[in-house]
Design a protein around this motif. Sequence first.
Motif, PDB file in Angstrom:
ATOM      1  N   ALA A 197      -4.282   1.096  -1.181  1.00  8.86           N
ATOM      2  CA  ALA A 197      -3.785   0.255  -2.262  1.00  8.86           C
ATOM      3  C   ALA A 197      -3.637   1.147  -3.486  1.00  8.86           C
ATOM      4  O   ALA A 197      -4.402   2.111  -3.654  1.00  8.86           O
ATOM      5  CB  ALA A 197      -4.764  -0.883  -2.540  1.00  8.86           C
ATOM      6  N   PRO A 198      -2.669   0.872  -4.356  1.00  8.24           N
ATOM      7  CA  PRO A 198      -2.470   1.736  -5.525  1.00  8.24           C
ATOM      8  C   PRO A 198      -3.751   1.991  -6.327  1.00  8.24           C
ATOM      9  O   PRO A 198      -4.005   3.124  -6.737  1.00  8.24           O
ATOM     10  CB  PRO A 198      -1.435   0.975  -6.353  1.00  8.24           C
ATOM     11  CG  PRO A 198      -0.653   0.210  -5.331  1.00  8.24           C
ATOM     12  CD  PRO A 198      -1.659  -0.181  -4.281  1.00  8.24           C
ATOM     13  N   ARG A 222       0.847  -1.197   0.000  1.00 12.54           N
ATOM     14  CA  ARG A 222       0.000   0.000   0.000  1.00 12.54           C
ATOM     15  C   ARG A 222       0.881   1.245   0.000  1.00 12.54           C
ATOM     16  O   ARG A 222       2.059   1.181   0.329  1.00 12.54           O
ATOM     17  CB  ARG A 222      -0.939   0.000   1.205  1.00 12.54           C
ATOM     18  CG  ARG A 222      -1.941  -1.153   1.160  1.00 12.54           C
ATOM     19  CD  ARG A 222      -2.861  -1.123   2.364  1.00 12.54           C
ATOM     20  NE  ARG A 222      -3.887  -2.126   2.254  1.00 12.54           N
ATOM     21  CZ  ARG A 222      -5.067  -1.944   1.671  1.00 12.54           C
ATOM     22  NH1 ARG A 222      -5.364  -0.779   1.149  1.00 12.54           N
ATOM     23  NH2 ARG A 222      -5.953  -2.920   1.629  1.00 12.54           N
ATOM     24  N   ILE A 223       0.286   2.382  -0.322  1.00 13.04           N
ATOM     25  CA  ILE A 223       1.005   3.649  -0.431  1.00 13.04           C
ATOM     26  C   ILE A 223       0.557   4.591   0.684  1.00 13.04           C
ATOM     27  O   ILE A 223      -0.637   4.726   0.951  1.00 13.04           O
ATOM     28  CB  ILE A 223       0.725   4.314  -1.799  1.00 13.04           C
ATOM     29  CG1 ILE A 223       1.204   3.427  -2.944  1.00 13.04           C
ATOM     30  CG2 ILE A 223       1.388   5.685  -1.876  1.00 13.04           C
ATOM     31  CD1 ILE A 223       0.770   3.930  -4.304  1.00 13.04           C
ATOM     32  N   VAL A 224       1.529   5.252   1.317  1.00 15.31           N
ATOM     33  CA  VAL A 224       1.243   6.263   2.334  1.00 15.31           C
ATOM     34  C   VAL A 224       1.008   7.595   1.624  1.00 15.31           C
ATOM     35  O   VAL A 224       1.866   8.073   0.886  1.00 15.31           O
ATOM     36  CB  VAL A 224       2.406   6.408   3.337  1.00 15.31           C
ATOM     37  CG1 VAL A 224       2.146   7.563   4.305  1.00 15.31           C
ATOM     38  CG2 VAL A 224       2.642   5.101   4.090  1.00 15.31           C
ATOM     39  N   LEU A 225      -0.160   8.181   1.858  1.00 15.31           N
ATOM     40  CA  LEU A 225      -0.479   9.520   1.362  1.00 15.31           C
ATOM     41  C   LEU A 225      -0.729  10.424   2.559  1.00 15.31           C
ATOM     42  O   LEU A 225      -1.104   9.950   3.630  1.00 15.31           O
ATOM     43  CB  LEU A 225      -1.730   9.493   0.479  1.00 15.31           C
ATOM     44  CG  LEU A 225      -1.599   8.743  -0.838  1.00 15.31           C
ATOM     45  CD1 LEU A 225      -2.964   8.566  -1.477  1.00 15.31           C
ATOM     46  CD2 LEU A 225      -0.688   9.481  -1.783  1.00 15.31           C
ATOM     47  N   ILE A 226      -0.524  11.710   2.354  1.00 14.73           N
ATOM     48  CA  ILE A 226      -0.832  12.683   3.391  1.00 14.73           C
ATOM     49  C   ILE A 226      -1.934  13.603   2.895  1.00 14.73           C
ATOM     50  O   ILE A 226      -2.089  13.803   1.689  1.00 14.73           O
ATOM     51  CB  ILE A 226       0.406  13.512   3.810  1.00 14.73           C
ATOM     52  CG1 ILE A 226       0.897  14.379   2.644  1.00 14.73           C
ATOM     53  CG2 ILE A 226       1.514  12.629   4.330  1.00 14.73           C
ATOM     54  CD1 ILE A 226       1.906  15.438   3.036  1.00 14.73           C
ATOM     55  N   LEU A 263       1.827   9.246 -10.340  1.00 12.86           N
ATOM     56  CA  LEU A 263       1.134   8.125  -9.707  1.00 12.86           C
ATOM     57  C   LEU A 263       0.344   7.313 -10.727  1.00 12.86           C
ATOM     58  O   LEU A 263       0.318   6.088 -10.654  1.00 12.86           O
ATOM     59  CB  LEU A 263       0.206   8.616  -8.596  1.00 12.86           C
ATOM     60  CG  LEU A 263       0.867   8.917  -7.261  1.00 12.86           C
ATOM     61  CD1 LEU A 263      -0.139   9.546  -6.302  1.00 12.86           C
ATOM     62  CD2 LEU A 263       1.502   7.685  -6.654  1.00 12.86           C
ATOM     63  N   ALA A 264      -0.287   7.974 -11.674  1.00 14.50           N
ATOM     64  CA  ALA A 264      -1.040   7.251 -12.715  1.00 14.50           C
ATOM     65  C   ALA A 264      -0.107   6.328 -13.491  1.00 14.50           C
ATOM     66  O   ALA A 264      -0.444   5.161 -13.747  1.00 14.50           O
ATOM     67  CB  ALA A 264      -1.728   8.242 -13.656  1.00 14.50           C
ATOM     68  N   ARG A 265       1.061   6.841 -13.862  1.00 16.34           N
ATOM     69  CA  ARG A 265       2.028   6.022 -14.597  1.00 16.34           C
ATOM     70  C   ARG A 265       2.534   4.867 -13.747  1.00 16.34           C
ATOM     71  O   ARG A 265       2.600   3.727 -14.191  1.00 16.34           O
ATOM     72  CB  ARG A 265       3.199   6.895 -15.057  1.00 16.34           C
ATOM     73  CG  ARG A 265       4.141   6.163 -16.001  1.00 16.34           C
ATOM     74  CD  ARG A 265       5.281   7.028 -16.425  1.00 16.34           C
ATOM     75  NE  ARG A 265       6.344   6.836 -15.456  1.00 16.34           N
ATOM     76  CZ  ARG A 265       7.438   7.556 -15.399  1.00 16.34           C
ATOM     77  NH1 ARG A 265       7.622   8.546 -16.225  1.00 16.34           N
ATOM     78  NH2 ARG A 265       8.356   7.304 -14.508  1.00 16.34           N
ATOM     79  N   LEU A 266       2.873   5.153 -12.500  1.00 19.22           N
ATOM     80  CA  LEU A 266       3.402   4.131 -11.611  1.00 19.22           C
ATOM     81  C   LEU A 266       2.354   3.046 -11.322  1.00 19.22           C
ATOM     82  O   LEU A 266       2.668   1.850 -11.368  1.00 19.22           O
ATOM     83  CB  LEU A 266       3.863   4.760 -10.300  1.00 19.22           C
ATOM     84  CG  LEU A 266       4.470   3.805  -9.285  1.00 19.22           C
ATOM     85  CD1 LEU A 266       5.801   3.277  -9.800  1.00 19.22           C
ATOM     86  CD2 LEU A 266       4.658   4.492  -7.951  1.00 19.22           C
ATOM     87  N   ILE A 267       1.138   3.454 -11.055  1.00 22.68           N
ATOM     88  CA  ILE A 267       0.078   2.489 -10.767  1.00 22.68           C
ATOM     89  C   ILE A 267      -0.174   1.595 -11.977  1.00 22.68           C
ATOM     90  O   ILE A 267      -0.349   0.385 -11.839  1.00 22.68           O
ATOM     91  CB  ILE A 267      -1.198   3.226 -10.294  1.00 22.68           C
ATOM     92  CG1 ILE A 267      -0.941   3.807  -8.890  1.00 22.68           C
ATOM     93  CG2 ILE A 267      -2.406   2.299 -10.311  1.00 22.68           C
ATOM     94  CD1 ILE A 267      -1.975   4.821  -8.438  1.00 22.68           C
ATOM     95  N   GLN A 268      -0.154   2.184 -13.172  1.00 25.41           N
ATOM     96  CA  GLN A 268      -0.325   1.373 -14.384  1.00 25.41           C
ATOM     97  C   GLN A 268       0.801   0.357 -14.527  1.00 25.41           C
ATOM     98  O   GLN A 268       0.559  -0.798 -14.886  1.00 25.41           O
ATOM     99  CB  GLN A 268      -0.403   2.266 -15.626  1.00 25.41           C
ATOM    100  CG  GLN A 268      -0.741   1.506 -16.885  1.00 25.41           C
ATOM    101  CD  GLN A 268      -2.087   0.803 -16.787  1.00 25.41           C
ATOM    102  OE1 GLN A 268      -3.086   1.398 -16.409  1.00 25.41           O
ATOM    103  NE2 GLN A 268      -2.120  -0.483 -17.103  1.00 25.41           N
ATOM    104  N   GLU A 269       2.026   0.761 -14.224  1.00 19.90           N
ATOM    105  CA  GLU A 269       3.158  -0.166 -14.278  1.00 19.90           C
ATOM    106  C   GLU A 269       2.975  -1.304 -13.267  1.00 19.90           C
ATOM    107  O   GLU A 269       3.244  -2.459 -13.582  1.00 19.90           O
ATOM    108  CB  GLU A 269       4.477   0.572 -14.007  1.00 19.90           C
ATOM    109  CG  GLU A 269       4.926   1.454 -15.139  1.00 19.90           C
ATOM    110  CD  GLU A 269       6.164   2.261 -14.806  1.00 19.90           C
ATOM    111  OE1 GLU A 269       6.806   2.020 -13.746  1.00 19.90           O
ATOM    112  OE2 GLU A 269       6.503   3.156 -15.603  1.00 19.90           O
TER     113      GLU A 269
END
Length: 180
Positions: free
Chosen positions: A149-150, A55-59, A167-173
Amino acid sequence: QLLWRRKDMFKYCPSCGKADIFFVSSKELRCRSCRFSYFHNVAAAVAAILEFNGRIVLIRRSREPGKGKLDLPGGFADPGENAEEAIRREVMEELKLDLKAVKYLGSWPNTYEYEGVVYQTCDLFFHSKIDALPTDCDCTEVAELLLLAPAEVPRDQIAFQSTRMFLARLIQEWVNRRGR
Protein backbone atom coordinates in the motif's frame (compact mmCIF):
# COMPACT_ATOMS: atom_id res chain seq x y z
CA GLN A 1 29.64 18.30 -9.79
CA LEU A 2 31.80 15.24 -9.76
CA LEU A 3 31.63 13.02 -12.84
CA TRP A 4 34.32 10.48 -12.10
CA ARG A 5 35.28 8.92 -8.79
CA ARG A 6 38.79 8.04 -9.99
CA LYS A 7 40.83 10.81 -11.59
CA ASP A 8 42.63 8.33 -13.84
CA MET A 9 39.43 6.80 -15.25
CA PHE A 10 39.65 8.68 -18.55
CA LYS A 11 43.25 9.30 -19.57
CA TYR A 12 43.22 9.30 -23.35
CA CYS A 13 41.42 11.37 -25.97
CA PRO A 14 38.91 9.21 -27.86
CA SER A 15 39.74 11.17 -31.05
CA CYS A 16 43.55 11.37 -31.22
CA GLY A 17 44.53 8.93 -28.44
CA LYS A 18 46.85 11.34 -26.62
CA ALA A 19 46.91 11.56 -22.82
CA ASP A 20 46.12 15.26 -22.92
CA ILE A 21 42.51 15.64 -21.72
CA PHE A 22 41.18 18.06 -19.10
CA PHE A 23 37.86 19.19 -17.66
CA VAL A 24 36.44 22.37 -19.18
CA SER A 25 33.32 22.24 -17.01
CA SER A 26 31.41 19.74 -14.89
CA LYS A 27 30.23 17.94 -18.03
CA GLU A 28 32.87 18.61 -20.70
CA LEU A 29 36.24 16.94 -21.27
CA ARG A 30 38.53 18.47 -23.90
CA CYS A 31 41.78 17.38 -25.52
CA ARG A 32 44.58 19.96 -25.49
CA SER A 33 46.19 18.33 -28.54
CA CYS A 34 43.32 18.05 -31.03
CA ARG A 35 40.63 20.18 -29.26
CA PHE A 36 38.11 17.29 -29.33
CA SER A 37 35.31 17.79 -26.77
CA TYR A 38 33.35 15.06 -25.06
CA PHE A 39 30.11 16.08 -23.35
CA HIS A 40 28.85 13.90 -20.52
CA ASN A 41 25.17 14.88 -20.82
CA VAL A 42 22.12 13.91 -18.84
CA ALA A 43 20.67 10.47 -19.61
CA ALA A 44 16.92 9.81 -19.72
CA ALA A 45 15.66 7.08 -17.40
CA VAL A 46 12.11 5.81 -16.87
CA ALA A 47 10.29 4.25 -13.92
CA ALA A 48 6.83 2.72 -13.61
CA ILE A 49 4.46 3.05 -10.72
CA LEU A 50 2.47 -0.11 -11.34
CA GLU A 51 -0.81 -0.09 -9.43
CA PHE A 52 -2.64 -3.31 -8.60
CA ASN A 53 -5.79 -3.07 -6.45
CA GLY A 54 -4.62 0.20 -4.86
CA ARG A 55 -1.15 -1.15 -4.11
CA ILE A 56 2.24 -0.44 -5.71
CA VAL A 57 4.60 -3.02 -7.23
CA LEU A 58 8.18 -2.53 -6.04
CA ILE A 59 11.24 -4.57 -6.92
CA ARG A 60 14.30 -5.40 -4.86
CA ARG A 61 17.37 -4.74 -6.99
CA SER A 62 19.64 -7.71 -7.66
CA ARG A 63 22.57 -5.64 -8.95
CA GLU A 64 24.46 -2.45 -8.27
CA PRO A 65 23.89 0.35 -7.93
CA GLY A 66 21.50 -0.09 -5.04
CA LYS A 67 21.74 -3.87 -4.84
CA GLY A 68 19.32 -5.16 -2.21
CA LYS A 69 17.36 -1.91 -2.06
CA LEU A 70 13.86 -1.23 -3.34
CA ASP A 71 13.06 0.44 -6.63
CA LEU A 72 10.38 0.86 -9.23
CA PRO A 73 10.62 -1.16 -12.45
CA GLY A 74 12.41 0.82 -15.15
CA GLY A 75 15.74 1.74 -16.65
CA PHE A 76 17.46 3.87 -19.26
CA ALA A 77 15.84 4.96 -22.51
CA ASP A 78 17.65 3.60 -25.56
CA PRO A 79 18.77 5.89 -28.40
CA GLY A 80 15.90 6.55 -30.81
CA GLU A 81 13.29 5.50 -28.26
CA ASN A 82 10.66 7.77 -26.72
CA ALA A 83 9.94 7.58 -22.99
CA GLU A 84 6.68 5.66 -23.41
CA GLU A 85 8.41 3.03 -25.54
CA ALA A 86 11.24 2.86 -23.00
CA ILE A 87 8.97 2.22 -20.01
CA ARG A 88 7.00 -0.44 -21.88
CA ARG A 89 10.23 -2.18 -22.97
CA GLU A 90 11.80 -1.99 -19.49
CA VAL A 91 8.70 -3.41 -17.76
CA MET A 92 8.49 -6.18 -20.36
CA GLU A 93 12.19 -7.02 -19.89
CA GLU A 94 12.09 -6.95 -16.07
CA LEU A 95 8.59 -8.24 -15.25
CA LYS A 96 7.28 -9.79 -18.48
CA LEU A 97 4.27 -7.45 -18.36
CA ASP A 98 2.82 -5.79 -21.45
CA LEU A 99 1.67 -2.34 -20.37
CA LYS A 100 -1.29 -1.07 -22.36
CA ALA A 101 -1.88 2.41 -20.98
CA VAL A 102 0.84 4.49 -19.38
CA LYS A 103 0.34 7.98 -17.99
CA TYR A 104 3.23 10.39 -17.56
CA LEU A 105 3.33 11.76 -14.00
CA GLY A 106 6.44 13.94 -13.92
CA SER A 107 10.21 13.91 -13.66
CA TRP A 108 12.95 14.30 -11.10
CA PRO A 109 16.72 14.76 -11.46
CA ASN A 110 18.97 12.00 -10.16
CA THR A 111 22.53 10.70 -10.07
CA TYR A 112 23.38 7.13 -10.95
CA GLU A 113 26.87 5.92 -10.11
CA TYR A 114 28.06 2.87 -12.02
CA GLU A 115 31.63 1.58 -12.01
CA GLY A 116 33.06 4.89 -10.86
CA VAL A 117 31.18 7.10 -13.35
CA VAL A 118 28.46 9.36 -11.96
CA TYR A 119 25.71 9.77 -14.54
CA GLN A 120 23.31 12.66 -14.22
CA THR A 121 19.84 11.45 -15.16
CA CYS A 122 16.42 12.88 -15.68
CA ASP A 123 14.07 10.23 -14.32
CA LEU A 124 10.64 10.18 -15.97
CA PHE A 125 7.86 8.59 -13.92
CA PHE A 126 4.83 6.83 -15.37
CA HIS A 127 1.73 5.23 -13.89
CA SER A 128 -0.07 2.16 -15.15
CA LYS A 129 -2.83 0.08 -13.62
CA ILE A 130 -2.25 -3.63 -14.09
CA ASP A 131 -4.85 -6.41 -14.00
CA ALA A 132 -2.54 -9.17 -12.82
CA LEU A 133 0.69 -9.42 -10.87
CA PRO A 134 3.87 -10.51 -12.63
CA THR A 135 4.48 -14.24 -12.46
CA ASP A 136 7.95 -14.18 -14.03
CA CYS A 137 10.79 -11.71 -13.88
CA ASP A 138 14.39 -11.18 -14.97
CA CYS A 139 16.38 -12.41 -11.96
CA THR A 140 19.49 -10.56 -13.13
CA GLU A 141 17.58 -7.31 -12.46
CA VAL A 142 14.94 -8.30 -9.89
CA ALA A 143 15.69 -10.21 -6.68
CA GLU A 144 12.18 -9.90 -5.24
CA LEU A 145 8.76 -8.41 -5.98
CA LEU A 146 6.79 -6.55 -3.34
CA LEU A 147 3.20 -5.32 -3.38
CA LEU A 148 2.65 -2.54 -0.85
CA ALA A 149 0.00 0.00 0.00
CA PRO A 150 1.35 3.51 -0.68
CA ALA A 151 1.57 4.29 3.06
CA GLU A 152 3.58 1.08 3.66
CA VAL A 153 6.40 1.97 1.24
CA PRO A 154 9.60 2.15 3.34
CA ARG A 155 11.16 5.24 1.77
CA ASP A 156 14.43 4.73 3.65
CA GLN A 157 14.91 1.47 1.71
CA ILE A 158 14.43 3.02 -1.76
CA ALA A 159 17.61 2.85 -3.86
CA PHE A 160 17.53 6.27 -5.55
CA GLN A 161 16.82 9.75 -4.26
CA SER A 162 14.67 10.66 -7.26
CA THR A 163 12.37 7.71 -6.61
CA ARG A 164 12.18 8.49 -2.86
CA MET A 165 11.28 12.11 -3.60
CA PHE A 166 8.77 11.28 -6.31
CA LEU A 167 7.07 8.55 -4.30
CA ALA A 168 6.82 10.84 -1.27
CA ARG A 169 5.09 13.48 -3.39
CA LEU A 170 2.80 10.97 -5.08
CA ILE A 171 1.84 9.25 -1.83
CA GLN A 172 1.02 12.61 -0.25
CA GLU A 173 -1.21 13.45 -3.22
CA TRP A 174 -3.01 10.09 -2.88
CA VAL A 175 -3.52 10.64 0.86
CA ASN A 176 -4.87 14.15 0.23
CA ARG A 177 -7.32 12.88 -2.43
CA ARG A 178 -8.60 10.06 -0.24
CA GLY A 179 -8.89 12.36 2.76
CA ARG A 180 -11.38 14.62 0.99
